[in-house]
Design a protein around this motif. Structure first.
Motif, mmCIF file in Angstrom:
data_model
loop_
_atom_site.group_PDB
_atom_site.id
_atom_site.type_symbol
_atom_site.label_atom_id
_atom_site.label_comp_id
_atom_site.label_asym_id
_atom_site.label_seq_id
_atom_site.Cartn_x
_atom_site.Cartn_y
_atom_site.Cartn_z
ATOM 1 N N SER A 1 2.538 -0.687 -5.321
ATOM 2 C CA SER A 1 2.735 -1.852 -4.460
ATOM 3 C C SER A 1 1.419 -2.582 -4.238
ATOM 4 O O SER A 1 0.341 -2.083 -4.573
ATOM 5 N N GLY A 2 1.531 -3.773 -3.669
ATOM 6 C CA GLY A 2 0.359 -4.575 -3.359
ATOM 7 C C GLY A 2 0.038 -4.519 -1.876
ATOM 8 O O GLY A 2 0.924 -4.294 -1.047
ATOM 9 N N GLU A 3 -1.222 -4.721 -1.554
ATOM 10 C CA GLU A 3 -1.650 -4.775 -0.160
ATOM 11 C C GLU A 3 -2.656 -5.900 0.012
ATOM 12 O O GLU A 3 -3.544 -6.086 -0.820
ATOM 13 N N ARG A 4 -2.509 -6.638 1.104
ATOM 14 C CA ARG A 4 -3.513 -7.646 1.436
ATOM 15 C C ARG A 4 -4.770 -6.960 1.957
ATOM 16 O O ARG A 4 -4.704 -5.899 2.573
ATOM 17 N N LEU A 5 -5.901 -7.617 1.749
ATOM 18 C CA LEU A 5 -7.178 -7.097 2.231
ATOM 19 C C LEU A 5 -7.710 -7.922 3.399
ATOM 20 O O LEU A 5 -8.867 -7.771 3.793
ATOM 21 N N THR A 6 -6.866 -8.799 3.938
ATOM 22 C CA THR A 6 -7.359 -9.789 4.899
ATOM 23 C C THR A 6 -6.855 -9.597 6.322
ATOM 24 O O THR A 6 -7.231 -10.363 7.198
ATOM 25 N N ARG A 7 -5.989 -8.603 6.571
ATOM 26 C CA ARG A 7 -5.425 -8.448 7.919
ATOM 27 C C ARG A 7 -6.522 -8.030 8.899
ATOM 28 O O ARG A 7 -7.170 -7.004 8.714
ATOM 29 N N PRO A 8 -6.728 -8.806 9.981
ATOM 30 C CA PRO A 8 -7.781 -8.449 10.947
ATOM 31 C C PRO A 8 -7.475 -7.129 11.651
ATOM 32 O O PRO A 8 -6.311 -6.801 11.901
ATOM 33 N N ALA A 9 -8.502 -6.402 11.998
ATOM 34 C CA ALA A 9 -8.339 -5.142 12.730
ATOM 35 C C ALA A 9 -7.657 -5.412 14.068
ATOM 36 O O ALA A 9 -7.963 -6.402 14.749
ATOM 37 N N GLY A 10 -6.740 -4.534 14.441
ATOM 38 C CA GLY A 10 -6.056 -4.676 15.718
ATOM 39 C C GLY A 10 -4.916 -5.663 15.710
ATOM 40 O O GLY A 10 -4.317 -5.937 16.758
#
Length: 214
Positions: free
Chosen positions: A42-51
């Protein structure tokens, strides 16, 4: 077709994961309900902000003129060429979350940046959708849909001016909300791609009409 169709792909090549900036691929090992060990790519974004529990927001922005209460509401749409499918796509305004930003603030910011319109979050518990996953069989990307109204009597909305980044090429327009299904069908015939969020909205409006929901 829009002038956005002048964009074109020069080449496509494999991306080494160490060079990935926005997304990456992962291999997950798990056991199914019967205890059988399996794997999933699967794919995952690397941009989701912490929290933050979402990657971004989609914006349902409805134009209303208080001086014309009987006029059919219009929804703000956009045309944007997307490299992964090499087509100009009919979309709603959308964007990624900034650190420590609420979904509502993100939606208002993105609408202003991409279209120039100043919006307000709808009340009565309808402003923010549940978390939605775009394609859970392929990636973990998710978002909330934020529902905004745009008061056309507001001086800030008389002559809206987008604040696009130098790599953004977006054409903003609007169509009557009640005609969204027919508009999507026509756009498809003209060669545009329909973003799933727009298509789902159109389908919902059309179902409500056909089943006479009030």
């Amino acid at each position: 077709m829009s002038s956005l169709s002048k964009a074109k792909i020069i080449k496509t090549e494999p991306l080494d994961q160490k060079d990935a900036k926005w997304a990456t691929l992962v291999k997950t090992t798990y056991t199914d309900p019967e205890g059988v060990e399996r794997t999933w790519e699967s794919g995952e974004r690397l941009t989701r902000p912490a929290g933050t529990d979402i990657d971004g927001v989609g914006v349902v922005a409805i134009l209303r003129d208080p001086s014309k209460p009987d006029e059919s509401p219009r929804i703000v749409l956009q045309k944007q060429w997307r490299a992964p499918i090499d087509k100009t796509v009919i979309e709603v305004p959308a964007g990624l979350m900034d650190p420590k930003e609420s979904p509502e603030t993100c939606a208002i910011r993105e609408l202003k940046e991409e279209s120039g319109y100043v919006g307000e979050v709808m009340g009565e518990g309808f402003g923010v959708s549940p978390v939605m996953f775009n394609d859970p069989g392929f990636c973990n990307t998710n978002l909330r849909m934020i529902h905004l109204t745009v008061d056309l009597s507001n001086p800030a909305n008389q002559n809206p001016q987008p604040e696009l980044e130098d790599n953004e090429f977006i054409e903003t327009f609007s169509v009557p909300l009640k005609d969204l299904w027919a508009e999507c069908k026509e756009f498809e015939q003209e060669g545009y791609a329909i973003d799933a969020r727009v298509g789902t909205l159109a389908e919902g409006v059309e179902l409500a009409k056909r089943w006479k929901f009030t």
